[in-house]
Scaffold this active site. Structure first.
Site, PDB file in Angstrom:
ATOM      1  CE  LYS A 204     -15.482  19.305 -14.767  1.00 36.22           C
ATOM      2  NZ  LYS A 204     -15.785  20.737 -14.878  1.00 36.22           N
ATOM      3  CD  GLU A 415     -32.612  17.284 -10.983  1.00 35.51           C
ATOM      4  OE1 GLU A 415     -31.782  16.984 -11.852  1.00 35.51           O
ATOM      5  OE2 GLU A 415     -32.350  17.306  -9.765  1.00 35.51           O
TER       6      GLU A 415
HETATM    7  P1  NAP Z   1     -23.901  18.521 -14.416  1.00 34.63           P
HETATM    8  O1  NAP Z   1     -24.202  19.316 -15.623  1.00 34.63           O
HETATM    9  O2  NAP Z   1     -24.057  17.056 -14.481  1.00 34.63           O
HETATM   10  O3  NAP Z   1     -22.399  18.894 -14.024  1.00 34.63           O
HETATM   11  C1  NAP Z   1     -21.789  18.374 -12.870  1.00 34.63           C
HETATM   12  C2  NAP Z   1     -20.298  18.312 -13.106  1.00 34.63           C
HETATM   13  O4  NAP Z   1     -20.037  17.360 -14.125  1.00 34.63           O
HETATM   14  C3  NAP Z   1     -19.693  19.627 -13.588  1.00 34.63           C
HETATM   15  O5  NAP Z   1     -18.421  19.796 -13.009  1.00 34.63           O
HETATM   16  C4  NAP Z   1     -19.591  19.395 -15.079  1.00 34.63           C
HETATM   17  O6  NAP Z   1     -18.612  20.176 -15.711  1.00 34.63           O
HETATM   18  C5  NAP Z   1     -19.208  17.939 -15.122  1.00 34.63           C
HETATM   19  N1  NAP Z   1     -19.403  17.292 -16.410  1.00 34.63           N
HETATM   20  C6  NAP Z   1     -20.230  17.650 -17.431  1.00 34.63           C
HETATM   21  N2  NAP Z   1     -20.110  16.766 -18.462  1.00 34.63           N
HETATM   22  C7  NAP Z   1     -19.200  15.848 -18.073  1.00 34.63           C
HETATM   23  C8  NAP Z   1     -18.657  14.676 -18.690  1.00 34.63           C
HETATM   24  N3  NAP Z   1     -19.024  14.261 -19.905  1.00 34.63           N
HETATM   25  N4  NAP Z   1     -17.738  13.960 -18.000  1.00 34.63           N
HETATM   26  C9  NAP Z   1     -17.353  14.337 -16.768  1.00 34.63           C
HETATM   27  N5  NAP Z   1     -17.831  15.436 -16.138  1.00 34.63           N
HETATM   28  C10 NAP Z   1     -18.747  16.177 -16.782  1.00 34.63           C
HETATM   29  O7  NAP Z   1     -24.748  18.983 -13.171  1.00 34.63           O
HETATM   30  P2  NAP Z   1     -24.933  20.461 -12.612  1.00 34.63           P
HETATM   31  O8  NAP Z   1     -25.856  21.181 -13.528  1.00 34.63           O
HETATM   32  O9  NAP Z   1     -23.624  21.086 -12.287  1.00 34.63           O
HETATM   33  O10 NAP Z   1     -25.649  20.196 -11.219  1.00 34.63           O
HETATM   34  C11 NAP Z   1     -27.008  20.022 -11.111  1.00 34.63           C
HETATM   35  C12 NAP Z   1     -27.346  18.574 -10.958  1.00 34.63           C
HETATM   36  O11 NAP Z   1     -26.652  18.038  -9.835  1.00 34.63           O
HETATM   37  C13 NAP Z   1     -28.805  18.316 -10.664  1.00 34.63           C
HETATM   38  O12 NAP Z   1     -29.227  17.209 -11.401  1.00 34.63           O
HETATM   39  C14 NAP Z   1     -28.823  18.010  -9.168  1.00 34.63           C
HETATM   40  O13 NAP Z   1     -29.916  17.254  -8.750  1.00 34.63           O
HETATM   41  C15 NAP Z   1     -27.529  17.305  -9.001  1.00 34.63           C
HETATM   42  N6  NAP Z   1     -27.047  17.348  -7.623  1.00 34.63           N
HETATM   43  C16 NAP Z   1     -27.146  16.220  -6.869  1.00 34.63           C
HETATM   44  C17 NAP Z   1     -26.729  16.227  -5.541  1.00 34.63           C
HETATM   45  C18 NAP Z   1     -26.833  15.012  -4.684  1.00 34.63           C
HETATM   46  O14 NAP Z   1     -26.254  15.001  -3.592  1.00 34.63           O
HETATM   47  N7  NAP Z   1     -27.527  13.963  -5.096  1.00 34.63           N
HETATM   48  C19 NAP Z   1     -26.215  17.399  -5.007  1.00 34.63           C
HETATM   49  C20 NAP Z   1     -26.119  18.535  -5.817  1.00 34.63           C
HETATM   50  C21 NAP Z   1     -26.538  18.491  -7.132  1.00 34.63           C
HETATM   51  P3  NAP Z   1     -19.013  21.513 -16.513  1.00 34.63           P
HETATM   52  O15 NAP Z   1     -19.536  22.455 -15.506  1.00 34.63           O
HETATM   53  O16 NAP Z   1     -17.715  21.930 -17.086  1.00 34.63           O
HETATM   54  O17 NAP Z   1     -20.017  21.120 -17.553  1.00 34.63           O
END
Ligand code: NAP
Length: 514
Positions: A204, A415
């Protein structure tokens, strides 16, 4: 392990490379706006409900329309993956690794096309997009090798009349949930780590970058991955996320994204649902609040350049991005002044134009959130650069510096995930380290210093998963700087590292009397 070398970055000062990249952009332009179906068991399924992926630099440009998985289709994908697992788990590791090596070769051939797609779909400047594609290739090459290295398990002792083995076997069906910020590398890396270890996957992708994932599915098929081993189920995380996570046949979840979603998944996965006969495993890579510490005895030009590059590369939308600069008071004014000057030189605009250093932020929600933090910053600190946004054609925010933040200010703790960096003054090096550690995250950090004692002190006491000396805090390379953080940054896993694949497997001991 078979020798491995990371994929080199493209040198865009060479005319031929520039031209090749422009060709990539043209190719992507030729298929903008297309429809992308779900892929379940190799079958293409089109739904009426669509995710519309747009270019964040130009809101009117549609990258693609992607069919959305309903619960029924998610269930179908789960059943398909459960069935495919029965054969895929028995496919030799060498054959599974070969799929990755072939996929790497295909991506390498289409490298600039993939990077150009990242420019359009994720708003990445050329060099950032090129690095994202290179990292995807690296994951394929590295995990393929790593699997070959681990295929015979680990050595255990045998005794006369007794033959013992210790083998790694796959887990089952994994749910891979990926973020938009490394729309190719993290999506591909987390998917293939699960596949090469013999698991089957429901992928996904993030809803703002589903097209690059659809293209990667095509690559895996071309590389010979059997039908049903990976299933492409885009959909809104909040709509199908819980369903996939809660499913009793889900064996593990590999998630990369925000702290809030990660902790929600961790909590839900802990519950044993009806019909479930295992405890789910969760690999979660979450957020960061990453700090560059500048010591009094340091190369101050290097310090300012490292802060600016790490804070504003890809508009600060890296989990490793520098969002706090903690500077010893003796050199604070100098570093701040130079960082402001460098920031004011940065160009911002559509990243398809190579001369722009910075492109847009991800979407309206990201734009609104970052702008609200800029307002908070104005009450907490002194605005030194940027501070303005424009979302009329795309989601552009100027690189922004705030000075004189208290260590417990919201700008220093939360963040923001955008081009905003907070400067704070420390009394001395010990105080700087204490401020750096004063967050619930522990992802990356950097120390700029010429003091050997301070380097060793930070090596022990700066509590982050990836610590860098005399450079910026972004740009980890697969197989060189395995990546992942402590505390609320995740489950302490290290993508692109020697232990990563074991997270997708379980060890089986067999003992035979002879
Ligand atoms: P996000 O909003 O948490 O979304 C990540 C993924 O989770 C997306 O595919 C999203 O789908 C999905 N998702 C959202 N709600 C969900 C739920 N209730 N259940 C299951 N999946 C769900 O994060 P993002 O904005 O894409 O990415 C930015 C974040 O990622 C930042 O906090 C960053 O620090 C972190 N990050 C961490 C790393 C690491 O290696 N530590 C690397 C890259 C990014 P949808 O798009 O459909 O909402």
């Amino acid at each position: 392990m078979i020798p491995y070398k990371h994929e080199p970055f493209t040198d865009f000062s060479k005319e031929a490379n520039k031209k090749a990249f422009q060709e990539g952009l043209k190719l992507v332009d030729s298929y903008l706006g297309k429809d992308y179906p779900l892929v379940i068991g190799g079958e293409r399924i089109t739904t009426d409900d669509k995710i519309v992926s747009i270019n964040p630099a130009n809101k009117s440009e549609v990258i693609g329309r992607v069919s959305k998985a309903s619960r029924e289709l998610a269930e179908k994908a789960m059943n398909t993956a459960v069935e495919a697992f029965q054969t895929w788990r028995k496919v030799k590791p060498e054959v599974r690794a070969d799929v990755l090596f072939k996929a790497a070769a295909i991506v390498r051939r289409r490298k600039h096309e993939f990077s150009a797609l990242l420019v359009k779909e994720a708003g990445k400047p050329w060099n950032e997009a090129d690095a994202d594609t290179a990292e995807a290739i690296d994951f394929l090459e590295y995990y393929g090798r790593q699997m070959l290295h681990m295929k015979d398990g680990q050595r255990v002792e045998s005794r006369p009349g007794e033959f013992n083995r210790y083998d790694y076997i796959p887990l089952g069906v994994g749910i891979v949930i990926s973020p938009w910020n490394f729309a190719f590398a993290i999506m591909a890396g987390t998917t293939v780590a699960a596949l090469v270890t013999g698991n089957t996957v429901l992928l996904k992708p993030a809803s703002t970058t589903p097209v690059v994932a659809a293209k990667f599915i095509e690559v895996l098929e071309e590389a010979g991955l059997p039908k049903g081993v990976v299933n492409y189920v885009p959909g809104s995380g909040s709509e199908i996320g819980d369903y996939l996570v809660d499913h009793p046949k889900t064996r593990f979840i590999s998630f990369t994204g925000s702290r809030d979603v990660g902790t929600r998944i961790y909590e839900r996965a802990a519950k044993v649902n009806e019909g479930q006969i295992w405890l789910k495993r969760v690999i979660a890579e979450m957020g960061g609040k990453d700090t560059i510490v500048v010591d009094k005895d340091a190369d101050l030009e290097l310090a300012a350049q490292s802060i600016v590059a790490s804070a504003f590369g890809f508009s600060g939308q890296k989990c490793s991005a520098c969002s706090r600069a903690v500077i010893v008071e003796d050199v604070y004014d100098q570093v701040l002044e130079r960082a402001v000057a460098l920031t004011n030189e940065l160009t911002i605009g559509n990243p398809a134009d190579k001369t722009n250093f910075m492109g847009p932020v991800n979407d309206q929600a990201a734009f609104d959130k970052i702008m609200s933090y800029i307002e908070i910053g104005k009450t907490e600190g002194k605005l030194m650069a940027g501070g303005e946004g424009d979302d009329s054609t795309g989601y552009f925010i100027k690189p922004t510096i705030f000075a004189d933040l208290a260590p417990d200010a919201r700008l220093m703790q939360e963040e923001i995930f955008g081009p905003v960096v907070a400067f704070a003054k420390a009394k001395d090096f010990d105080d700087a380290l204490a401020i750096a550690n004063n967050t619930e995250y522990g992802l990356t950090g950097a120390v700029i210093t010429n003091n050997r004692e301070h380097i060793e002190k930070a090596r022990e006491d700066f509590h982050v998963g990836n610590l860098y000396f005399n450079r910026g805090c972004t740009g980890a390379i697969v197989g060189y700087q395995p990546f992942g953080g402590f505390n609320m940054s995740g489950t302490d896993s290290k993508a692109g590292g020697p232990d990563y694949l074991t997270l997708h497997m379980q060890a089986k001991t067999t003992s035979e009397m002879l």
